[in-house]
Design a protein around this motif. Sequence first.
Motif, PDB file in Angstrom:
ATOM      1  N   PHE A 227      -7.156  26.840 -41.783  1.00 31.47           N
ATOM      2  CA  PHE A 227      -6.203  26.801 -43.022  1.00 31.47           C
ATOM      3  C   PHE A 227      -6.830  27.693 -43.822  1.00 31.47           C
ATOM      4  N   GLY A 228      -8.072  27.784 -43.827  1.00 28.16           N
ATOM      5  CA  GLY A 228      -8.881  28.757 -44.995  1.00 28.16           C
ATOM      6  C   GLY A 228      -8.966  30.289 -44.443  1.00 28.16           C
ATOM      7  N   ARG A 229      -8.002  30.650 -43.722  1.00 29.21           N
ATOM      8  CA  ARG A 229      -8.052  31.869 -43.048  1.00 29.21           C
ATOM      9  C   ARG A 229      -7.699  32.940 -44.119  1.00 29.21           C
ATOM     10  N   ASN A 230      -7.453  32.820 -45.096  1.00 28.94           N
ATOM     11  CA  ASN A 230      -7.198  33.913 -46.301  1.00 28.94           C
ATOM     12  C   ASN A 230      -8.113  34.075 -47.070  1.00 28.94           C
ATOM     13  N   THR A 231      -9.416  33.277 -47.161  1.00 29.51           N
ATOM     14  CA  THR A 231     -10.545  33.167 -47.779  1.00 29.51           C
ATOM     15  C   THR A 231     -11.103  34.424 -47.770  1.00 29.51           C
ATOM     16  N   ARG A 232     -11.584  35.202 -48.932  1.00 31.26           N
ATOM     17  CA  ARG A 232     -12.364  36.329 -48.835  1.00 31.26           C
ATOM     18  C   ARG A 232     -13.509  36.322 -49.559  1.00 31.26           C
ATOM     19  N   GLY A 233     -13.854  35.144 -50.371  1.00 34.25           N
ATOM     20  CA  GLY A 233     -15.072  35.074 -51.156  1.00 34.25           C
ATOM     21  C   GLY A 233     -15.241  36.320 -51.957  1.00 34.25           C
ATOM     22  N   GLY A 234     -16.659  36.661 -52.007  1.00 36.74           N
ATOM     23  CA  GLY A 234     -16.885  37.884 -52.946  1.00 36.74           C
ATOM     24  C   GLY A 234     -16.579  39.284 -52.051  1.00 36.74           C
ATOM     25  N   LYS A 235     -15.901  39.327 -51.229  1.00 36.02           N
ATOM     26  CA  LYS A 235     -15.576  40.531 -50.423  1.00 36.02           C
ATOM     27  C   LYS A 235     -15.062  41.626 -51.491  1.00 36.02           C
ATOM     28  N   GLY A 236     -15.627  42.947 -51.349  1.00 36.65           N
ATOM     29  CA  GLY A 236     -15.107  43.930 -52.139  1.00 36.65           C
ATOM     30  C   GLY A 236     -15.933  43.974 -53.354  1.00 36.65           C
ATOM     31  N   GLY A 237     -16.976  42.997 -53.855  1.00 37.28           N
ATOM     32  CA  GLY A 237     -17.718  43.029 -54.895  1.00 37.28           C
ATOM     33  C   GLY A 237     -19.074  43.584 -54.496  1.00 37.28           C
ATOM     34  N   PRO A 238     -20.052  44.029 -55.480  1.00 41.91           N
ATOM     35  CA  PRO A 238     -21.371  44.087 -55.015  1.00 41.91           C
ATOM     36  C   PRO A 238     -22.083  43.047 -54.541  1.00 41.91           C
TER      37      PRO A 238
ATOM     38  N   ILE B  40     -22.137  24.903 -60.971  1.00 43.74           N
ATOM     39  CA  ILE B  40     -20.474  25.048 -61.019  1.00 43.74           C
ATOM     40  C   ILE B  40     -20.224  26.723 -60.719  1.00 43.74           C
ATOM     41  N   MET B  41     -19.399  26.601 -59.678  1.00 43.08           N
ATOM     42  CA  MET B  41     -19.036  28.061 -59.116  1.00 43.08           C
ATOM     43  C   MET B  41     -17.985  28.683 -59.724  1.00 43.08           C
ATOM     44  N   ASN B  42     -18.145  29.902 -60.139  1.00 43.47           N
ATOM     45  CA  ASN B  42     -16.744  30.870 -60.541  1.00 43.47           C
ATOM     46  C   ASN B  42     -16.088  31.351 -59.056  1.00 43.47           C
ATOM     47  N   SER B  43     -14.821  31.751 -59.355  1.00 44.17           N
ATOM     48  CA  SER B  43     -14.023  32.142 -58.247  1.00 44.17           C
ATOM     49  C   SER B  43     -14.745  33.361 -57.651  1.00 44.17           C
ATOM     50  N   ASP B  44     -14.277  33.952 -56.478  1.00 44.87           N
ATOM     51  CA  ASP B  44     -14.571  35.009 -55.797  1.00 44.87           C
ATOM     52  C   ASP B  44     -16.205  35.197 -55.533  1.00 44.87           C
ATOM     53  N   LYS B  45     -16.594  34.400 -54.746  1.00 48.68           N
ATOM     54  CA  LYS B  45     -18.087  34.015 -54.657  1.00 48.68           C
ATOM     55  C   LYS B  45     -18.467  33.924 -53.184  1.00 48.68           C
ATOM     56  N   THR B  46     -19.362  34.620 -52.657  1.00 45.59           N
ATOM     57  CA  THR B  46     -20.209  34.198 -51.299  1.00 45.59           C
ATOM     58  C   THR B  46     -21.439  34.006 -51.287  1.00 45.59           C
ATOM     59  N   ILE B  47     -21.838  32.763 -50.860  1.00 44.96           N
ATOM     60  CA  ILE B  47     -23.350  32.423 -50.924  1.00 44.96           C
ATOM     61  C   ILE B  47     -23.619  32.641 -49.509  1.00 44.96           C
TER      62      ILE B  47
ATOM     63  N   LYS C 261     -18.411  41.601 -43.637  1.00 46.13           N
ATOM     64  CA  LYS C 261     -17.644  41.505 -42.451  1.00 46.13           C
ATOM     65  C   LYS C 261     -17.239  40.230 -42.182  1.00 46.13           C
ATOM     66  N   LEU C 262     -18.301  39.355 -42.607  1.00 45.27           N
ATOM     67  CA  LEU C 262     -18.134  37.929 -42.366  1.00 45.27           C
ATOM     68  C   LEU C 262     -16.714  37.223 -42.898  1.00 45.27           C
ATOM     69  N   ALA C 263     -16.299  37.757 -43.986  1.00 50.05           N
ATOM     70  CA  ALA C 263     -15.012  37.323 -44.680  1.00 50.05           C
ATOM     71  C   ALA C 263     -13.877  37.472 -43.746  1.00 50.05           C
TER      72      ALA C 263
ATOM     73  N   GLY D  63     -15.663  37.978 -61.538  1.00 50.14           N
ATOM     74  CA  GLY D  63     -15.422  39.042 -60.739  1.00 50.14           C
ATOM     75  C   GLY D  63     -16.220  38.662 -59.308  1.00 50.14           C
ATOM     76  N   PRO D  64     -15.944  39.414 -58.299  1.00 42.97           N
ATOM     77  CA  PRO D  64     -16.387  39.113 -57.217  1.00 42.97           C
ATOM     78  C   PRO D  64     -17.932  39.579 -56.645  1.00 42.97           C
ATOM     79  N   LEU D  65     -18.738  38.725 -56.218  1.00 41.22           N
ATOM     80  CA  LEU D  65     -19.979  39.052 -55.752  1.00 41.22           C
ATOM     81  C   LEU D  65     -20.331  38.279 -54.496  1.00 41.22           C
ATOM     82  N   TRP D  66     -21.168  39.049 -53.645  1.00 42.02           N
ATOM     83  CA  TRP D  66     -21.744  38.606 -52.332  1.00 42.02           C
ATOM     84  C   TRP D  66     -22.936  38.313 -52.665  1.00 42.02           C
ATOM     85  N   ILE D  67     -23.500  36.768 -52.531  1.00 51.41           N
ATOM     86  CA  ILE D  67     -24.809  36.624 -52.997  1.00 51.41           C
ATOM     87  C   ILE D  67     -25.823  36.494 -51.752  1.00 51.41           C
ATOM     88  N   ILE D  68     -27.001  36.968 -51.772  1.00 44.97           N
ATOM     89  CA  ILE D  68     -27.843  36.950 -50.777  1.00 44.97           C
ATOM     90  C   ILE D  68     -29.087  36.586 -51.554  1.00 44.97           C
ATOM     91  N   PHE D  69     -30.390  36.408 -50.742  1.00 44.77           N
ATOM     92  CA  PHE D  69     -31.695  35.914 -51.006  1.00 44.77           C
ATOM     93  C   PHE D  69     -32.734  36.655 -50.407  1.00 44.77           C
TER      94      PHE D  69
END
Length: 455
Positions: free
Chosen positions: A125-136, A183-190, A117-119, A164-170
């Motif tokens: 200006f970054g309002r269309n950012t979705r990060g890893g939303k929709g990914g595992p 070096i990050m790949n696209s569609d990622k949330t840390i 939901k954070l996404a 592909g999209p990933l939502w990365i947690i710890f």
Amino acid sequence: MARSLNIFLFFLCLEIITPTLNANILESKEFWKEEQPEFDSYWQGRAVEAKQFNEAAYFPDPFAVSGNFTASITEIIAGKGARRNLRGNKGGGQCLATNPIDRCWRCDPNWADNRQKLADCVQGFGRNTRGGKGGPIYVVTDPSDDDLMNPKPGTLRHAVTRNGPLWIIFARNMLITLQQELIMNSDKTIDGRGVDVFIANGAGITIQFVKNIIIHGIKVYDIEVREGGTIRDSETHYGFRTRSDGDGISIFGSSNIWIDHVSMRNCTDGLIDAIMGSTAITISNGHFTDHNEVMLFGASPDHKMDKIMQITLAFNHFGKRLVQRMPRARFGFVHCVNNDYTHWEMYAIGGSQNPTLISEGNRFIGPENKMVGKDLINSKEVTKREYTEESEWKSWQWRSINDEFLNGAYFIQSGPELKDRPFSRKDMITAKPGSYVGRLTRFAGNLRCNVGKPC
């Protein structure tokens, strides 16, 4: 901003690069001389693809975007029930979400079960950012960073280089010392919520020629220069990288980036730098201390690709032992809204090459005068136009709207007044917004979130 050896010939074919006199390594002649490699088709393709994404992310009317953001803040702090809104949510557990980005998610006691939901909460200006939303969900279980070419599963480097999209947690609290730039790949949330994640005592994070990146809730400090080497940047590619330059977070030719609730200090180069046509960026709720050149937006006067750069700085606290560049911009459009500038030694906001800088509802507390030898040093001016005569910069659009100035701080405006723009009575914050900044930025930096409770 560490760069691959293989991308710079591509850029050098596009434009001539000349140095400036600033200390940031990106602005030095020596840095760019080192980055003159053989042409590499992989990075050429990445650059061309990123340029297309960046141009698509550009807002043709940036005043409308910044005006709409202003209106959303108005609903909270200047409308009916403003005091109730600023206190947070009664009855649902303690929730002290004091700005519109935080109010989107922090009052939900089930945030840990609905992390993505954070996404939906990013603004500006970054309002269309979705990060890893929709990914595992990817759970980092191992803080090590020993294998740069074949990262170990469960490490942060393995996570950010997946396709592909990933939502990365710890899984737990972690101190991660990066041996070389991450070096990050696209569609990622840390997403560091719920634990303490420290990126420290090693290299920093590189966001290069990618899109859709969210970095939230981590601490980045004591970032060092590393010598480079063979490093993986995706599942299908690795390559030789030159020496990193010691940025905490480096944004290079990328778009739709959101950096939220980070705490940062003491990096060898910048805390956050954005260059080479990067755009559609929001940096919010950060806490920054102990640094000289805090943020550089645009590295060279010859990189005219940065004309599409659009960045929102909102609800950040620029705190103790900072010197300058909060930010320093070349070209582009920067909207600084409701930030708390409590410390600087030289200046707060600077730039060259005619950037548009809209400062709205910030609080600026001027530094005390200092004696250096027999000279009295007065640094109370918020603004600094670098390497430009007044006859030129007087037409630049640098405006202060409803800012609050304390301890002698002052802002030298330039350019025409903002008439016939979305900064109308309807969109403006009617209450003097500078007086609300302490509350709006009260929770800037890394948050302590507990599972099962509002954050």
